[in-house]
Design an enzyme around this catalytic site. Structure first.
Site, PDB file in Angstrom:
ATOM      1  N   ASN A  78       0.824  -1.198   0.000  1.00  0.00           N
ATOM      2  CA  ASN A  78       0.000   0.000   0.000  1.00  0.00           C
ATOM      3  C   ASN A  78       0.870   1.265   0.000  1.00  0.00           C
ATOM      4  O   ASN A  78       2.056   1.206  -0.307  1.00  0.00           O
ATOM      5  CB  ASN A  78      -0.995  -0.014   1.170  1.00  0.00           C
ATOM      6  CG  ASN A  78      -2.352   0.539   0.777  1.00  0.00           C
ATOM      7  OD1 ASN A  78      -2.451   1.572   0.128  1.00  0.00           O
ATOM      8  ND2 ASN A  78      -3.399  -0.159   1.167  1.00  0.00           N
ATOM      9  N   ARG A  79       0.272   2.385   0.368  1.00  0.00           N
ATOM     10  CA  ARG A  79       0.899   3.684   0.154  1.00  0.00           C
ATOM     11  C   ARG A  79       1.497   4.269   1.428  1.00  0.00           C
ATOM     12  O   ARG A  79       0.997   4.046   2.529  1.00  0.00           O
ATOM     13  CB  ARG A  79      -0.132   4.670  -0.430  1.00  0.00           C
ATOM     14  CG  ARG A  79      -0.599   4.267  -1.822  1.00  0.00           C
ATOM     15  CD  ARG A  79      -1.784   5.100  -2.296  1.00  0.00           C
ATOM     16  NE  ARG A  79      -2.119   4.750  -3.663  1.00  0.00           N
ATOM     17  CZ  ARG A  79      -2.926   3.740  -4.015  1.00  0.00           C
ATOM     18  NH1 ARG A  79      -3.465   2.986  -3.069  1.00  0.00           N
ATOM     19  NH2 ARG A  79      -3.178   3.496  -5.286  1.00  0.00           N
ATOM     20  N   HIS A 104       3.688   0.001  -2.585  1.00  0.00           N
ATOM     21  CA  HIS A 104       4.030  -1.422  -2.731  1.00  0.00           C
ATOM     22  C   HIS A 104       5.533  -1.686  -2.820  1.00  0.00           C
ATOM     23  O   HIS A 104       5.981  -2.523  -3.606  1.00  0.00           O
ATOM     24  CB  HIS A 104       3.333  -1.999  -3.949  1.00  0.00           C
ATOM     25  CG  HIS A 104       1.847  -2.121  -3.814  1.00  0.00           C
ATOM     26  ND1 HIS A 104       1.221  -2.280  -2.604  1.00  0.00           N
ATOM     27  CD2 HIS A 104       0.862  -2.110  -4.762  1.00  0.00           C
ATOM     28  CE1 HIS A 104      -0.096  -2.374  -2.810  1.00  0.00           C
ATOM     29  NE2 HIS A 104      -0.335  -2.267  -4.092  1.00  0.00           N
ATOM     30  N   HIS A 174      -0.951  -9.728  -3.856  1.00  0.00           N
ATOM     31  CA  HIS A 174      -1.754  -8.863  -4.725  1.00  0.00           C
ATOM     32  C   HIS A 174      -2.444  -9.678  -5.819  1.00  0.00           C
ATOM     33  O   HIS A 174      -2.500  -9.257  -6.974  1.00  0.00           O
ATOM     34  CB  HIS A 174      -0.852  -7.784  -5.343  1.00  0.00           C
ATOM     35  CG  HIS A 174      -1.553  -6.503  -5.636  1.00  0.00           C
ATOM     36  ND1 HIS A 174      -2.477  -6.373  -6.649  1.00  0.00           N
ATOM     37  CD2 HIS A 174      -1.475  -5.282  -5.050  1.00  0.00           C
ATOM     38  CE1 HIS A 174      -2.910  -5.128  -6.688  1.00  0.00           C
ATOM     39  NE2 HIS A 174      -2.321  -4.442  -5.712  1.00  0.00           N
ATOM     40  N   TYR A 176      -5.348 -11.088  -8.110  1.00  0.00           N
ATOM     41  CA  TYR A 176      -6.599 -10.554  -8.660  1.00  0.00           C
ATOM     42  C   TYR A 176      -7.553 -11.716  -8.950  1.00  0.00           C
ATOM     43  O   TYR A 176      -7.249 -12.584  -9.761  1.00  0.00           O
ATOM     44  CB  TYR A 176      -6.352  -9.814  -9.970  1.00  0.00           C
ATOM     45  CG  TYR A 176      -5.650  -8.498  -9.869  1.00  0.00           C
ATOM     46  CD1 TYR A 176      -6.365  -7.299  -9.962  1.00  0.00           C
ATOM     47  CD2 TYR A 176      -4.269  -8.425  -9.723  1.00  0.00           C
ATOM     48  CE1 TYR A 176      -5.723  -6.070  -9.913  1.00  0.00           C
ATOM     49  CE2 TYR A 176      -3.621  -7.197  -9.676  1.00  0.00           C
ATOM     50  CZ  TYR A 176      -4.347  -6.030  -9.762  1.00  0.00           C
ATOM     51  OH  TYR A 176      -3.702  -4.813  -9.716  1.00  0.00           O
ATOM     52  N   ASP A 246     -10.794   1.188  -3.720  1.00  0.00           N
ATOM     53  CA  ASP A 246      -9.365   1.049  -3.433  1.00  0.00           C
ATOM     54  C   ASP A 246      -9.179   1.578  -2.019  1.00  0.00           C
ATOM     55  O   ASP A 246      -8.529   2.598  -1.791  1.00  0.00           O
ATOM     56  CB  ASP A 246      -8.519   1.829  -4.439  1.00  0.00           C
ATOM     57  CG  ASP A 246      -7.040   1.443  -4.389  1.00  0.00           C
ATOM     58  OD1 ASP A 246      -6.680   0.611  -3.522  1.00  0.00           O
ATOM     59  OD2 ASP A 246      -6.255   1.965  -5.192  1.00  0.00           O
ATOM     60  N   GLN A 282      -7.300  -4.386   2.135  1.00  0.00           N
ATOM     61  CA  GLN A 282      -7.462  -3.384   1.098  1.00  0.00           C
ATOM     62  C   GLN A 282      -8.323  -4.012   0.007  1.00  0.00           C
ATOM     63  O   GLN A 282      -7.925  -4.969  -0.666  1.00  0.00           O
ATOM     64  CB  GLN A 282      -6.116  -2.949   0.512  1.00  0.00           C
ATOM     65  CG  GLN A 282      -6.199  -1.806  -0.504  1.00  0.00           C
ATOM     66  CD  GLN A 282      -6.303  -0.435   0.145  1.00  0.00           C
ATOM     67  OE1 GLN A 282      -6.232  -0.308   1.379  1.00  0.00           O
ATOM     68  NE2 GLN A 282      -6.456   0.610  -0.652  1.00  0.00           N
ATOM     69  N   GLU A 311      -6.408  -7.650  -0.234  1.00  0.00           N
ATOM     70  CA  GLU A 311      -5.037  -7.540   0.238  1.00  0.00           C
ATOM     71  C   GLU A 311      -5.025  -7.409   1.761  1.00  0.00           C
ATOM     72  O   GLU A 311      -5.130  -6.310   2.299  1.00  0.00           O
ATOM     73  CB  GLU A 311      -4.351  -6.333  -0.412  1.00  0.00           C
ATOM     74  CG  GLU A 311      -4.400  -6.334  -1.930  1.00  0.00           C
ATOM     75  CD  GLU A 311      -4.049  -4.967  -2.506  1.00  0.00           C
ATOM     76  OE1 GLU A 311      -3.017  -4.385  -2.084  1.00  0.00           O
ATOM     77  OE2 GLU A 311      -4.803  -4.466  -3.362  1.00  0.00           O
TER      78      GLU A 311
END
Length: 346
Positions: A78-79, A104, A174, A176, A246, A282, A311
């Site tokens: 994440n950020r 990430h 991560h 999908y 998100d 997340q 996540e």
């Protein structure tokens, strides 16, 4: 049963291998680059197998493409606001690869590293990576491992790490999902339940504001089952999910014995339950899957909301908010975390 096979060579010539693991009804493939999941084959309600995760056909696409497909991300998932934090009175500056922010793990995070590998059981493989002090700006020499174990239609991911300096760490995968099959279009009609009472509001750059807000009367309330797309275009004051989710959802309690998340696809009858010791997830609906240069397996084009990520992690930007989860791994201590995906047909 495990089969090891060659996948390709990195630009510097190093070889990359894939491990195919099969147990009960599930077939999982994982590779050394990014310690990534590259496929999960699961039966539908009629017994037909489909690959239910996004990914690429070639190693080159994993190296050059975007989206962190199926990979382990770190040191920090994440950020991080402006790529900056202070630890033990020292200011650290990380590589900013998401506008003015760190995402990430930075320019070349764990998702784009070659991990060493070993078979650890009849249905388990462990990947290991050594991250040197100062890599991407992080303190401490860090040894990190992730083990994948497939048993009784459950994929368990167990992460361990140890550093020789106090550092920060937040690991996740991560992957999908599209439970209809990765090449089946939008996931907006997938049903989702998340045992989360709160979420983290963000600014326009998806950086948490520092508030932990209740999900009541917001699009982030998944405590009762609803489709992922039901509340797109729902607006409530500063909340707007028109572009998709998100966002970090905060679980009501930590209880590994109970699933924190359940996703279900009526069309195929496939479902997944997520068990984790992490306090958050997340929820990401693939809003930035727009790269035409790198189509998915079989040439299937990228498209927003064609897949979703769950996540499991601690709160993003935790080191910059005293009311968030503690991000610090102390020198010499063992970090350990487990998340399991259980597959079912309903």
């Amino acid at each position: 049963m495990i089969n090891k096979r060659f996948f390709g060579n990195l630009p510097d010539g190093r070889e990359v291998y894939i491990y195919d693991i099969e147990d009960c009804d599930i077939k999982l493939s994982v590779m050394e680059f990014g310690a990534a999941m590259v496929s999960i084959y699961a039966p539908d309600i009629n017994g037909a197998d489909s690959d239910i995760i996004c990914g690429y056909d070639t190693l080159d696409s994993y190296v050059e493409g975007d989206g962190y497909q199926g990979a382990v991300v770190g040191r920090w998932a994440n950020r991080i606001d402006k790529g900056r934090f202070t630890l033990d009175g020292i200011d650290y500056s990380l590589y900013c690869n998401n506008g003015e922010n760190h995402l990430h793990g930075g320019e070349v995070g764990f998702s784009h590293k070659l991990w060493s590998s070993e078979i650890t059981g009849k249905s388990s493989v462990k990947f290991s990576y050594f991250s040197p002090d100062g890599e991407e700006g992080y303190p401490g020499n860090l040894k990190v491992c992730v083990e994948y174990k497939l048993c009784n239609n459950r994929i368990a991911l167990t992460y361990t790490a140890r550093s020789d300096k106090n550092t920060v760490i937040n690991l996740t995968n991560h992957v999908y999902f599209n439970l209809s099959g990765y090449d089946s279009g939008k996931i907006l009609d997938h049903e989702l339940t998340v045992c989360a009472h709160s979420y983290l509001p963000t600014d326009e750059e998806l950086i948490p504001t520092g508030e932990i807000r209740r999900v009541d009367n917001t699009p982030f309330d998944f405590r009762q089952k609803k489709t992922i797309g039901r509340d797109f275009n729902f607006s409530n004051n500063d909340i707007n999910t028109a572009g998709g989710y998100d966002h970090c959802l905060v679980f009501e309690e930590l209880d590994f014995s109970k699933p924190r998340i359940e996703a279900y696809d009526k069309k195929s009858g496939r479902g997944i339950r997520v068990y984790t010791d992490r306090p958050c997830v997340q929820l990401y609906t693939g809003n930035f899957l727009t790269n035409e240069k790198y189509p998915f397996k079989g040439g299937y084009p990228q498209s927003p909301q064609n897949a979703f990520c769950l996540e499991t992690q601690i709160m993003p930007d935790s080191m910059n908010h005293s009311n968030f989860t503690v991000p610090i791994l102390k020198a010499g201590e063992l970090f350990e975390s487990t998340t399991e995906f259980e597959f079912f047909i309903g």
